[in-house]
Design a protein around this motif. Structure first.
Motif, short mmCIF file in Angstrom:
data_model
loop_
_atom_site.label_atom_id
_atom_site.label_comp_id
_atom_site.label_asym_id
_atom_site.label_seq_id
_atom_site.Cartn_x
_atom_site.Cartn_y
_atom_site.Cartn_z
N ASP A 107 5.59 6.89 -10.00
CA ASP A 107 5.55 8.34 -9.87
C ASP A 107 4.53 8.97 -10.80
O ASP A 107 4.05 10.07 -10.56
CB ASP A 107 6.93 8.93 -10.16
CG ASP A 107 7.98 8.37 -9.24
OD1 ASP A 107 7.69 8.23 -8.05
OD2 ASP A 107 9.09 8.07 -9.71
N GLY A 152 -3.04 3.29 -5.85
CA GLY A 152 -2.59 3.63 -4.51
C GLY A 152 -1.68 2.57 -3.92
O GLY A 152 -0.64 2.88 -3.34
N ALA A 153 -2.06 1.33 -4.08
CA ALA A 153 -1.27 0.25 -3.49
C ALA A 153 0.11 0.17 -4.14
O ALA A 153 1.12 0.00 -3.46
CB ALA A 153 -2.02 -1.08 -3.66
N ARG A 155 1.74 2.56 -5.63
CA ARG A 155 2.53 3.71 -5.19
C ARG A 155 3.15 3.48 -3.83
O ARG A 155 4.31 3.74 -3.60
CB ARG A 155 1.64 4.94 -5.12
CG ARG A 155 1.61 5.69 -6.41
CD ARG A 155 1.10 7.09 -6.17
NE ARG A 155 2.00 8.03 -6.79
CZ ARG A 155 2.38 9.16 -6.26
NH1 ARG A 155 1.97 9.50 -5.07
NH2 ARG A 155 3.20 9.94 -6.91
N ARG A 156 2.33 2.98 -2.92
CA ARG A 156 2.86 2.79 -1.58
C ARG A 156 3.94 1.72 -1.59
O ARG A 156 4.99 1.85 -0.95
CB ARG A 156 1.76 2.40 -0.61
CG ARG A 156 2.29 2.32 0.82
CD ARG A 156 1.21 1.86 1.72
NE ARG A 156 0.15 1.31 0.86
CZ ARG A 156 -0.46 0.18 1.08
NH1 ARG A 156 -0.17 -0.51 2.12
NH2 ARG A 156 -1.39 -0.27 0.26
N ALA A 159 7.08 3.16 -2.89
CA ALA A 159 7.62 4.13 -1.93
C ALA A 159 8.34 3.40 -0.80
O ALA A 159 9.46 3.77 -0.43
CB ALA A 159 6.48 4.99 -1.36
N ASN A 160 7.74 2.36 -0.28
CA ASN A 160 8.38 1.60 0.78
C ASN A 160 9.65 0.94 0.29
O ASN A 160 10.68 0.95 0.96
CB ASN A 160 7.42 0.54 1.32
CG ASN A 160 6.32 1.16 2.16
OD1 ASN A 160 6.47 2.24 2.70
ND2 ASN A 160 5.20 0.48 2.25
N ARG A 162 11.62 1.89 -2.00
CA ARG A 162 12.71 2.87 -2.12
C ARG A 162 13.26 3.22 -0.75
O ARG A 162 14.47 3.38 -0.58
CB ARG A 162 12.19 4.12 -2.80
CG ARG A 162 12.02 3.97 -4.29
CD ARG A 162 11.35 5.18 -4.87
NE ARG A 162 11.24 5.11 -6.32
CZ ARG A 162 10.35 5.78 -7.03
NH1 ARG A 162 9.48 6.57 -6.42
NH2 ARG A 162 10.32 5.67 -8.34
N ALA A 163 12.36 3.38 0.20
CA ALA A 163 12.81 3.72 1.54
C ALA A 163 13.71 2.62 2.09
O ALA A 163 14.77 2.89 2.66
CB ALA A 163 11.62 3.94 2.45
N TRP A 174 14.03 -2.14 10.16
CA TRP A 174 14.24 -0.73 10.35
C TRP A 174 13.26 -0.17 11.37
O TRP A 174 13.62 0.56 12.28
CB TRP A 174 14.07 -0.03 9.02
CG TRP A 174 14.30 1.42 9.08
CD1 TRP A 174 15.50 2.06 9.10
CD2 TRP A 174 13.31 2.43 9.15
NE1 TRP A 174 15.30 3.40 9.17
CE2 TRP A 174 13.98 3.66 9.20
CE3 TRP A 174 11.92 2.42 9.16
CZ2 TRP A 174 13.30 4.88 9.27
CZ3 TRP A 174 11.25 3.62 9.23
CH2 TRP A 174 11.94 4.84 9.28
N HIS A 181 14.14 7.50 14.70
CA HIS A 181 13.03 8.44 14.78
C HIS A 181 11.73 7.73 15.14
O HIS A 181 11.04 8.09 16.09
CB HIS A 181 12.86 9.18 13.46
CG HIS A 181 11.58 9.95 13.38
ND1 HIS A 181 11.35 11.06 14.15
CD2 HIS A 181 10.46 9.76 12.64
CE1 HIS A 181 10.14 11.53 13.88
NE2 HIS A 181 9.58 10.77 12.97
N LEU A 182 11.44 6.68 14.40
CA LEU A 182 10.17 5.99 14.62
C LEU A 182 10.11 5.38 16.01
O LEU A 182 9.11 5.53 16.73
CB LEU A 182 9.97 4.91 13.56
CG LEU A 182 8.57 4.29 13.55
CD1 LEU A 182 7.51 5.37 13.37
CD2 LEU A 182 8.44 3.24 12.48
N GLY B 111 3.68 9.01 -2.20
CA GLY B 111 4.99 9.03 -2.85
C GLY B 111 6.14 8.68 -1.93
O GLY B 111 7.16 8.17 -2.37
N ALA B 148 -5.07 2.87 0.34
CA ALA B 148 -4.65 2.74 -1.06
C ALA B 148 -5.76 3.24 -1.97
O ALA B 148 -5.51 4.00 -2.92
CB ALA B 148 -4.31 1.28 -1.38
N GLY B 152 -5.37 6.56 -4.52
CA GLY B 152 -5.59 6.41 -5.95
C GLY B 152 -6.75 7.25 -6.43
O GLY B 152 -6.65 7.94 -7.45
#
Lengths: 230, 230
Positions: A107, A152-153, A155-156, A159-160, A162-163, A174, A181-182, B111, B148, B152
DNA sequence: TCTCATGCCGATACACTGTATTGCTCGTAT
DNA sequence: ATACGAGCAATACAGTGTATCGGCATGAGA
């Protein structure tokens, strides 16, 4: 007036320093995420009043800065390999591992400029790894590029992660099965390439995804570096 | 009972929908950053009670999701160029421009997974740009890598921009002259490579920095893609 | 047209946040 | 012994996200 009559002297306030404060904050964040870090809770963990912390930091953001810098210390490897590319690779992977240990780091990564001692040390290490392999400006560009990718990598990935945790399902399952939804969106036919990716793509684990992307970026950087020495 | 005695009928509540809510939230965020977005303030801007919003969103995080998705619409170009590489380049640059228009986007980028219609459309566009140039898995890795990097790089750029604004100095001037902390640290001699970078590096503007790094990454990606077609 | 039901909206409430201010208490120096 | 000064705790304030609830207006059914 015997001892028994007299009350104990008021307990002196427990000594404090930034290190202890940051450690407490990190512990809280490790347990409950960044949002679990509140001035009051950090202070409570140290048996101190909330306002006491403001002698050591002047704002909560500064506390976050200190936390980030503290974790940066975990990133620095003991010894640098001679190969510049390998050094960058290791630094990136160590950053990722730090983020996996302290998910809240994702974060904060890239959110504010790093100026703390450990942050500077990491910056130094990355720059030093490439020092002399090209002119300064090229080296800077290279370092920026690699660390932008890493940020960036990571973070993603978090994020995934956590999802997945939130739904209790792997991203794979999923997306395909119970992500109503998807699946509904994909069924509209408006996203053919995305649909193909979701259904025909083999999912690789996060680490190899990170690693291959990183290697590609390192390839690119290496190609630009081998040109004119300093 | 004349008209004059009777009060006007209570004004019917202004009609609401997600679009209006998100627009209000984005306006607030554009003006005062993400932290200026509070349920109460968004509601007030719509002449509604705070709790009313919870009919349209069930949590503040969802509002953020909607905001991000709304801005993603600005990213999609009118028409895609045939060249896949160029398409990726444009998408990245448009993302950056969106983040410059809405700086709070930098705080949210990467995020959370994107699942909104516009987010999916952007994902579709990026995947479609490379579709057929390699097997699906390679394409996915390529897309992940490029985005990514973008995430970043954009984050860092905005972070620096804010830091400059906060001190009122350009990063360049600040680092060299009046950044007392940094100058002191560099003066310790513990960061030779960093010192060289700060003092001998020419500072390029953020856009070209972003562009060159992006081109490098695209080079790398292109190199990996030319291998086996679908 | 009257009545009833229902869904939605506003008010209230709660627990909690970051931080400014204030006054006291204790250790130190004179 | 006294004055001072630092640093700490307590209090306070404005604001946060969101659960709950009471009432009202609107729609449907008779």
């Amino acid at each position: 007036m015997t001892v028994w009559d007299r009350p104990e002297p008021p307990t002196r306030p427990v000594p404090l320093d930034r290190e202890r404060i940051v450690a407490a904050a990190i512990a809280l964040a490790d347990e409950g995420g960044l949002e679990a870090v509140s001035v009051r809770k950090v202070a409570a963990r140290l048996d101190a009043g909330p306002m006491r912390l403001y002698g050591y930091i002047s704002t909560k953001e500064e506390l976050f800065d200190l936390m980030v810098d503290e974790v940066q210390a975990e990133i620095l490897p003991e010894e640098q390999p001679g190969d510049g590319r390998e050094a960058l690779r290791i630094l990136a992977h160590r950053t990722r591992q730090a983020a996996l240990r302290h998910e809240w780091l994702a974060d904060l990564l890239g959110g504010r400029p790093v100026l703390g001692p450990n942050g500077l040390a990491v910056a130094e290490a990355t720059l030093a790894a490439l020092d002399g392999l090209a002119d300064i400006d090229t080296v800077m560009r290279a370092v920026e590029t690699v660390s932008a990718y890493s940020t960036g990598a990571i973070r993603r990935e978090i994020a995934n992660l956590r999802a997945e945790r939130a739904t209790g399902l792997s991203k794979h399952d999923w997306q395909r099965a119970s992500g109503p939804h998807l699946t509904r969106m994909l069924a509209t036919g408006r996203f053919p390439a995305l649909t193909k990716a979701v259904y025909d793509g083999t999912d690789v684990d996060a680490e190899t995804s990170f690693a291959t992307g990183l290697d590609w970026v390192l390839d690119a950087v290496a190609a630009k570096l081998t040109r004119p020495p300093t």
